[in-house]
Design a protein around this motif. Sequence first.
Motif, mmCIF file in Angstrom:
data_model
loop_
_atom_site.group_PDB
_atom_site.id
_atom_site.type_symbol
_atom_site.label_atom_id
_atom_site.label_comp_id
_atom_site.label_asym_id
_atom_site.label_seq_id
_atom_site.Cartn_x
_atom_site.Cartn_y
_atom_site.Cartn_z
ATOM 1 N N GLN A 73 37.535 79.409 -85.986
ATOM 2 C CA GLN A 73 37.324 78.252 -85.369
ATOM 3 C C GLN A 73 37.700 77.150 -86.040
ATOM 4 O O GLN A 73 37.935 75.979 -85.635
ATOM 5 C CB GLN A 73 35.800 77.905 -84.871
ATOM 6 N N THR A 94 51.405 85.248 -84.002
ATOM 7 C CA THR A 94 50.770 85.963 -82.887
ATOM 8 C C THR A 94 50.114 87.197 -83.455
ATOM 9 O O THR A 94 49.075 87.840 -83.254
ATOM 10 C CB THR A 94 51.372 86.133 -81.597
ATOM 11 N N GLU A 101 42.126 88.761 -85.696
ATOM 12 C CA GLU A 101 41.025 89.004 -84.926
ATOM 13 C C GLU A 101 40.440 90.262 -84.684
ATOM 14 O O GLU A 101 39.262 90.536 -84.113
ATOM 15 C CB GLU A 101 41.608 88.600 -83.529
ATOM 16 N N ASP A 107 38.025 83.834 -82.116
ATOM 17 C CA ASP A 107 39.507 83.998 -81.773
ATOM 18 C C ASP A 107 40.393 82.769 -82.219
ATOM 19 O O ASP A 107 39.554 81.970 -82.602
ATOM 20 C CB ASP A 107 39.731 84.567 -80.396
ATOM 21 N N HIS A 109 42.531 81.530 -80.170
ATOM 22 C CA HIS A 109 43.084 81.148 -78.667
ATOM 23 C C HIS A 109 43.524 79.555 -78.632
ATOM 24 O O HIS A 109 44.237 79.342 -78.035
ATOM 25 C CB HIS A 109 42.288 81.494 -77.746
ATOM 26 N N HIS A 110 42.674 78.798 -79.424
ATOM 27 C CA HIS A 110 42.774 77.399 -79.292
ATOM 28 C C HIS A 110 43.513 76.843 -80.413
ATOM 29 O O HIS A 110 43.731 75.787 -80.877
ATOM 30 C CB HIS A 110 41.701 76.519 -79.075
ATOM 31 N N LYS A 113 50.355 78.072 -82.591
ATOM 32 C CA LYS A 113 51.102 79.037 -83.456
ATOM 33 C C LYS A 113 52.607 78.902 -83.246
ATOM 34 O O LYS A 113 53.069 78.644 -82.200
ATOM 35 C CB LYS A 113 50.805 80.474 -83.030
#
Length: 445
Positions: A73, A94, A101, A107, A109-110, A113
């Motif tokens: 985060q 990625t 992860e 994760d 996800h926000h 990348k």
Amino acid sequence: MTRVGIDAIEIWTGKLQLDLPNTFAPTKGDDPEKYTKGLGLYTSSMPDVYEDIVTMGANAAKRLMDRRGLTPQAIGRIDVATESAFDNSKPVSTYIAGCLEQVYEGDFHHANKGERKFACVAGTQSIDDAYNWIKAGRHRGRSALVIATDTALYARGDPGEATQGAGAVAMLISEDPSVVELSTDQGYGSADETDFLKPNQQFPSVDGKRSMKVYLARMREALEDYESVAGRTHPDDFAYIPFHTPFPGMVRRAALLGYRHMTRDTEIEDELAAEIGRQPREEAFDGWDAYENAIRDYMDGLKGTDRYRDWYDRTIDPTLTLSGQLGNWYTGSVHLARASALQTAAETGRGLTGEKLLVGSYGSGAQAEIHAETVQDGWKEEIQQLTIDEQIARRYDLSFDEYEQVHDVHNHDKEIDVEEFTAPVGEFVFAGWGRMNERKYEYVE
Ligand code: HMG
């Protein structure tokens, strides 16, 4: 004004080494001093069979996150700079996020990348992207993870083979950084060049001698451009000048040229005049050739003066220690040079807080970039946590036959089975291929 810069650094070297004077030179029938004295290289790092740009990048990033107690985060951006990518669509970032992860709660996800490509200068460009993102206030208090990772392999028999290397540098770019604050002033020297390129091929096509000329020409342009915004530079303005280091011999040339440029019309040129004369001025010569010869003579003289040697030993030589043992890491190379200098300062008890570094990045194709950085008061604590010297000492020393096997394992056009040389512990490893030909990774306890 928000200070933005490099907050943390981690380095991960490939776990094998090729000894240039003792293993490579005898097999090639070369004098070992060509490598140690001429190029300034002793050993090259090579990746073990389970290592690649993803594992090395993820391992460096994990160590950095663990040391700083970071969770996914806290990271709003993951940029990977590489010129060794194996996929023209899916970015290495990625894959690296996927690795991380596996071992952290939460994760990425926000996190935005991407993957940056411009030969070796892409690592510095990724830092720029992160800097701009934070300065623009788009970061929501988060940091960016910049990872420069490469397996810098040349075709066997290519003159570049001696300058190979493999490893990753992970850097955390944040507000209120601990290591260095970046300046807004930058200079560029950029031109369409065909000195080193990989037109859809794994190993580069290289015009080695020309690449050295292009490096110097673009670096000089970048310095002039930098001075047009930041004002004249003076050699004593900077504690260290880390350059992109394909091999230390390249930096020896760049440093001499830079010193001549920086000392023109200064008290240093006046002081040196009695010993080696004044710097040749183009307008005093009838033709370019005569001017060039005069410059060459002046540089030969300059290189031998105590004044230059003292400056070189203080400002440049400490940036080259890691490179001599690791080889060229392409995108990570200039960042190794910075770390090498800071490590030397920490070891010798040199105070650096508030001092300036002038950083000269370069990528073939070609572009040089020059900017200044100001060392921050957390630099020493951060640098003292690096384990690169222990990693270097632990590398498995390859025989020439083993080196050829390792080179073949990492050759995308060959399929051979080779036993690993070292045992992975507490790290990500390559674990084979997936159904869409993607590479798979796992964490080994
Ligand atoms: P080479 O032809 O094998 O070597 O290739 P050499 O014969 O030029 O010798 C190298 C040096 O060793 C010379 O020093 C010799 O004199 C000396 P110099 O004269 O240049 O100062 N030497 C000796 N010294 C002491 N005792 C001896 C002895 N024998 C010779 N017995 C070359 C060298 C660099 C061309 C080759 O390794 C190469 O092609 N490398 C790859 C390209 C490269 O690294 N270029 C650098 C600039 S471009 C760049 O940095 C970008 C890059 O990182 C890629 C990117 O951006 O993505 C490469």
